[in-house]
Design an enzyme around this catalytic site. Structure first.
Site, PDB file in Angstrom:
ATOM      1  CG  ASP A  90       0.529  10.912  40.338  1.00  0.00           C
ATOM      2  OD1 ASP A  90       0.916  11.057  39.158  1.00  0.00           O
ATOM      3  OD2 ASP A  90      -0.666  10.941  40.669  1.00  0.00           O
TER       4      ASP A  90
ATOM      5  CG  ASP B 200      -3.708  20.319  36.268  1.00  0.00           C
ATOM      6  OD1 ASP B 200      -3.751  19.522  35.315  1.00  0.00           O
ATOM      7  OD2 ASP B 200      -2.712  20.431  37.015  1.00  0.00           O
TER       8      ASP B 200
END
Length: 239
Positions: free
Chosen positions: A129, A8
């Site tokens: 998500d 990330d």
């Protein structure tokens, strides 16, 4: 089942967040390409990259570290975060990405997902998500009333390569993945499902594998913290 080590990216560094909160950031490596090479040297088959700044900005922000990873690693990589138009999709694929992940636009502009999947077969994934089963967008900052399973089903005939399903409440919290919800989603669609969020032990990976339904799993913090040994995990998941 394929294990995708996660990198990330925030402000050019490899980080992990808790529950997607940009204010709860742990920096694990200020050289993301070096981190990627560590994963590749351990034998990983894929890399999972996220442009966190890009997810909020709506356009790529961490292009430089992504390009450095692509140049220095010889395994395929998928990228999500801030990719919201055909030009950006094409630019990333031209730079060597194997797969682009479309999240916010899957909710706001599903026709773009369909067009991209048609133009770039096998190279478009959808990122779903969810918080308590409902889809969140724009770096998880905005919640919708859309059910995650309904969104997945809407792309059943679109030709997308995979769905990356993230349980936001599990992400970065080291509490284990939501195996039941992920398996239910995998039963609901024929699209390969990649589990993300909360994978914190080898036992978690084996439980996901043993459902016989889940095509892949993403892990970040557990690999950085050493809770999962990547070589052991890859050995356990290889048939």
């Amino acid at each position: 089942m394929i294990l995708y080590p996660a990198i990330d990216l925030k402000d050019g560094q490899a980080v992990r967040l808790v529950h997607g909160d940009m204010d709860q950031t742990t920096v694990f490596n200020d050289d993301p390409a070096a981190q990627a090479r560590t994963f590749v040297d351990a034998g990983c088959q894929w890399l999972h990259l996220v442009d966190l700044n890009g997810a909020f900005a709506g356009e790529p922000v961490n292009a430089a570290p992504v390009e450095a990873i692509l140049k220095s690693c010889n395994v395929p990589a998928q990228l999500g975060g801030g990719i919201r138009d055909m030009a950006t999709i094409e630019r990333w694929l031209d730079k060597g990405l194997a797969r682009v992940i479309l999240g916010t636009v899957a909710v706001e502009e599903p026709a773009l997902v369909r067009e991209a999947a048609k133009v770039f077969p096998g190279q478009i994934a959808v990122g779903i998500d969810a918080r308590n089963g409902k889809v969140a967008t724009k770096g998880w900052a905005e919640e919708t009333s859309i059910d995650a399973t309904d969104l997945a089903r809407s792309f059943e005939d679109a030709g997308v390569a995979a769905i990356i399903y993230t349980d936001i409440l599990r992400d970065g919290a080291m509490q284990g993945p939501n195996i039941a919800a992920t398996a239910d989603l995998a039963r609901a669609v024929s699209i390969p499902i990649i589990a993300s969020g909360g994978v914190s032990s080898l036992a978690d990976l084996i439980s996901l594998r043993d459902t016989g339904l889940i095509a892949g799993a993403i892990s970040g913090r557990a690999l950085y913290d050493g809770a999962i040994d990547l070589s052991d995990a890859l050995a356990a998941l290889t048939p």
